[in-house]
Design a protein around this motif. Structure first.
Motif, PDB file in Angstrom:
ATOM      1  N   VAL A 158     -65.759  56.562 -19.948  1.00 54.19           N
ATOM      2  CA  VAL A 158     -66.677  57.424 -20.702  1.00 54.19           C
ATOM      3  C   VAL A 158     -67.328  56.629 -21.827  1.00 54.19           C
ATOM      4  O   VAL A 158     -68.548  56.707 -22.032  1.00 54.19           O
ATOM      5  N   HIS A 159     -66.531  55.856 -22.559  1.00 59.22           N
ATOM      6  CA  HIS A 159     -67.078  55.041 -23.651  1.00 59.22           C
ATOM      7  C   HIS A 159     -68.082  54.018 -23.123  1.00 59.22           C
ATOM      8  O   HIS A 159     -69.135  53.801 -23.733  1.00 59.22           O
ATOM      9  N   LEU A 160     -67.774  53.392 -21.993  1.00 59.30           N
ATOM     10  CA  LEU A 160     -68.688  52.403 -21.414  1.00 59.30           C
ATOM     11  C   LEU A 160     -69.992  53.066 -20.989  1.00 59.30           C
ATOM     12  O   LEU A 160     -71.077  52.541 -21.263  1.00 59.30           O
ATOM     13  N   THR A 161     -69.889  54.209 -20.348  1.00 59.83           N
ATOM     14  CA  THR A 161     -71.091  54.943 -19.918  1.00 59.83           C
ATOM     15  C   THR A 161     -71.949  55.318 -21.124  1.00 59.83           C
ATOM     16  O   THR A 161     -73.168  55.157 -21.102  1.00 59.83           O
ATOM     17  N   LYS A 162     -71.304  55.791 -22.170  1.00 62.84           N
ATOM     18  CA  LYS A 162     -72.028  56.175 -23.391  1.00 62.84           C
ATOM     19  C   LYS A 162     -72.733  54.962 -24.004  1.00 62.84           C
ATOM     20  O   LYS A 162     -73.906  55.035 -24.368  1.00 62.84           O
ATOM     21  N   ALA A 163     -72.030  53.833 -24.079  1.00 57.54           N
ATOM     22  CA  ALA A 163     -72.607  52.614 -24.654  1.00 57.54           C
ATOM     23  C   ALA A 163     -73.781  52.119 -23.813  1.00 57.54           C
ATOM     24  O   ALA A 163     -74.830  51.747 -24.349  1.00 57.54           O
ATOM     25  N   ARG A 164     -73.625  52.125 -22.498  1.00 59.19           N
ATOM     26  CA  ARG A 164     -74.714  51.688 -21.619  1.00 59.19           C
ATOM     27  C   ARG A 164     -75.934  52.593 -21.775  1.00 59.19           C
ATOM     28  O   ARG A 164     -77.072  52.115 -21.797  1.00 59.19           O
ATOM     29  N   LYS A 165     -75.700  53.881 -21.863  1.00 61.30           N
ATOM     30  CA  LYS A 165     -76.809  54.830 -22.014  1.00 61.30           C
ATOM     31  C   LYS A 165     -77.562  54.555 -23.318  1.00 61.30           C
ATOM     32  O   LYS A 165     -78.800  54.507 -23.326  1.00 61.30           O
ATOM     33  N   ILE A 166     -76.829  54.344 -24.394  1.00 57.81           N
ATOM     34  CA  ILE A 166     -77.459  54.055 -25.686  1.00 57.81           C
ATOM     35  C   ILE A 166     -78.247  52.749 -25.601  1.00 57.81           C
ATOM     36  O   ILE A 166     -79.396  52.673 -26.051  1.00 57.81           O
ATOM     37  N   MET A 167     -77.643  51.717 -25.007  1.00 62.50           N
ATOM     38  CA  MET A 167     -78.333  50.428 -24.902  1.00 62.50           C
ATOM     39  C   MET A 167     -79.589  50.546 -24.042  1.00 62.50           C
ATOM     40  O   MET A 167     -80.625  49.965 -24.364  1.00 62.50           O
ATOM     41  N   LYS A 168     -79.504  51.306 -22.962  1.00 58.19           N
ATOM     42  CA  LYS A 168     -80.660  51.497 -22.081  1.00 58.19           C
ATOM     43  C   LYS A 168     -81.778  52.227 -22.825  1.00 58.19           C
ATOM     44  O   LYS A 168     -82.945  51.832 -22.750  1.00 58.19           O
ATOM     45  N   GLU A 169     -81.420  53.268 -23.580  1.00 58.13           N
ATOM     46  CA  GLU A 169     -82.417  54.019 -24.354  1.00 58.13           C
ATOM     47  C   GLU A 169     -83.041  53.139 -25.425  1.00 58.13           C
ATOM     48  O   GLU A 169     -84.260  53.169 -25.638  1.00 58.13           O
ATOM     49  N   ARG A 170     -82.212  52.348 -26.102  1.00 64.23           N
ATOM     50  CA  ARG A 170     -82.719  51.465 -27.156  1.00 64.23           C
ATOM     51  C   ARG A 170     -83.638  50.394 -26.561  1.00 64.23           C
ATOM     52  O   ARG A 170     -84.660  50.064 -27.133  1.00 64.23           O
ATOM     53  N   TYR A 171     -83.270  49.867 -25.396  1.00 65.39           N
ATOM     54  CA  TYR A 171     -84.095  48.870 -24.731  1.00 65.39           C
ATOM     55  C   TYR A 171     -85.467  49.461 -24.387  1.00 65.39           C
ATOM     56  O   TYR A 171     -86.502  48.854 -24.636  1.00 65.39           O
ATOM     57  N   ALA A 172     -85.455  50.665 -23.830  1.00 69.04           N
ATOM     58  CA  ALA A 172     -86.718  51.333 -23.478  1.00 69.04           C
ATOM     59  C   ALA A 172     -87.567  51.559 -24.726  1.00 69.04           C
ATOM     60  O   ALA A 172     -88.776  51.339 -24.723  1.00 69.04           O
ATOM     61  N   SER A 173     -86.923  51.958 -25.805  1.00 71.65           N
ATOM     62  CA  SER A 173     -87.629  52.201 -27.069  1.00 71.65           C
ATOM     63  C   SER A 173     -88.235  50.909 -27.608  1.00 71.65           C
ATOM     64  O   SER A 173     -89.372  50.890 -28.049  1.00 71.65           O
ATOM     65  N   ILE A 174     -87.476  49.836 -27.567  1.00 73.03           N
ATOM     66  CA  ILE A 174     -87.969  48.534 -28.042  1.00 73.03           C
ATOM     67  C   ILE A 174     -89.163  48.085 -27.210  1.00 73.03           C
ATOM     68  O   ILE A 174     -90.174  47.633 -27.742  1.00 73.03           O
ATOM     69  N   ASN A 175     -89.065  48.215 -25.891  1.00 71.56           N
ATOM     70  CA  ASN A 175     -90.160  47.773 -25.017  1.00 71.56           C
ATOM     71  C   ASN A 175     -91.413  48.631 -25.191  1.00 71.56           C
ATOM     72  O   ASN A 175     -92.514  48.119 -25.062  1.00 71.56           O
ATOM     73  N   GLN A 176     -91.273  49.914 -25.474  1.00 74.21           N
ATOM     74  CA  GLN A 176     -92.440  50.768 -25.719  1.00 74.21           C
ATOM     75  C   GLN A 176     -93.120  50.384 -27.016  1.00 74.21           C
ATOM     76  O   GLN A 176     -94.329  50.371 -27.110  1.00 74.21           O
ATOM     77  N   THR A 177     -92.310  50.020 -28.016  1.00 77.15           N
ATOM     78  CA  THR A 177     -92.840  49.619 -29.303  1.00 77.15           C
ATOM     79  C   THR A 177     -93.603  48.302 -29.174  1.00 77.15           C
ATOM     80  O   THR A 177     -94.680  48.145 -29.738  1.00 77.15           O
ATOM     81  N   ILE A 178     -93.032  47.368 -28.409  1.00 75.32           N
ATOM     82  CA  ILE A 178     -93.661  46.061 -28.253  1.00 75.32           C
ATOM     83  C   ILE A 178     -94.861  46.134 -27.317  1.00 75.32           C
ATOM     84  O   ILE A 178     -95.890  45.520 -27.561  1.00 75.32           O
ATOM     85  N   GLY A 179     -94.686  46.885 -26.206  1.00 81.03           N
ATOM     86  CA  GLY A 179     -95.715  46.967 -25.175  1.00 81.03           C
ATOM     87  C   GLY A 179     -96.867  47.755 -25.606  1.00 81.03           C
ATOM     88  O   GLY A 179     -97.999  47.585 -25.597  1.00 81.03           O
TER      89      GLY A 179
END
Length: 179
Positions: A158-179
């Protein structure tokens, strides 16, 4: 001297120099190679390995062979030293050492720059961040993580899934900001 790690540990606790040397000989190269994998710097790896051995011998009385394998316990000490060093020196994290089959989430995380990864990892809640680091960076299995952190395997997942989800969301957010 007997090769049984339990007997060697008992002798080390009695301050027997030959047992300490034997324990060192049995595990030093494994620890050093792991340190090199993370640090990509031989001098830092030697320093971290040396400091790890000091902590191992100081804390050997706290090792519980019922909770974890000796090498797992030793590597946990070393990984904590590396995390502390990386936080101090802001070194690069290498995700290539993950020892599991990559999932879609892993591929997304691998595409993040090291600076992004370090910055975003701090935004993951503490327990999830710890599981994420142990699973992704060190390659521990959920069973080992559960034993080390005194949680269930399902809680680790559960902790790993939660961490991956947060990292995936943050990655998408970073790429939208840059792109």
């Amino acid at each position: 001297m007997n090769q049984n790690p339990t007997d060697i540990i008992k002798a080390c606790l009695r301050q027997e120099r030959a047992a300490q040397q034997k324990l060192f000989t049995m595990y030093n190269m494994n620890l050093y190679i792991s340190a090199c994998t993370y640090l990509h710097n031989e001098e830092l790896a030697k320093e971290v390995t040396h400091e790890t051995w000091i902590d191992i011998f100081k804390g050997l009385d706290r090792y519980d062979d019922q909770k974890s394998k000796l090498i797992t316990w030793m590597k946990t000490i070393m990984i904590r030293k590396i995390w502390k060093l990386k936080a101090q020196k802001n070194n690069i994290v290498d995700l290539d050492c993950a020892q599991h089959m990559p999932t879609h989430d892993d591929i997304v995380i691998d595409k993040m720059s090291c600076d992004e990864l370090l910055s975003e990892m701090d935004k993951i809640p503490k327990n999830s961040r710890m599981v994420f680091k142990m699973y992704v960076l060190e390659g521990y299995k959920h069973k080992e993580i559960a034993q080390l952190l005194d949680i269930t395997e399902s809680t680790s997942r559960v902790h790993l899934t939660k961490a991956r989800k947060i990292m995936k969301e943050r990655y998408a957010s970073i790429n939208q900001t840059i792109g």
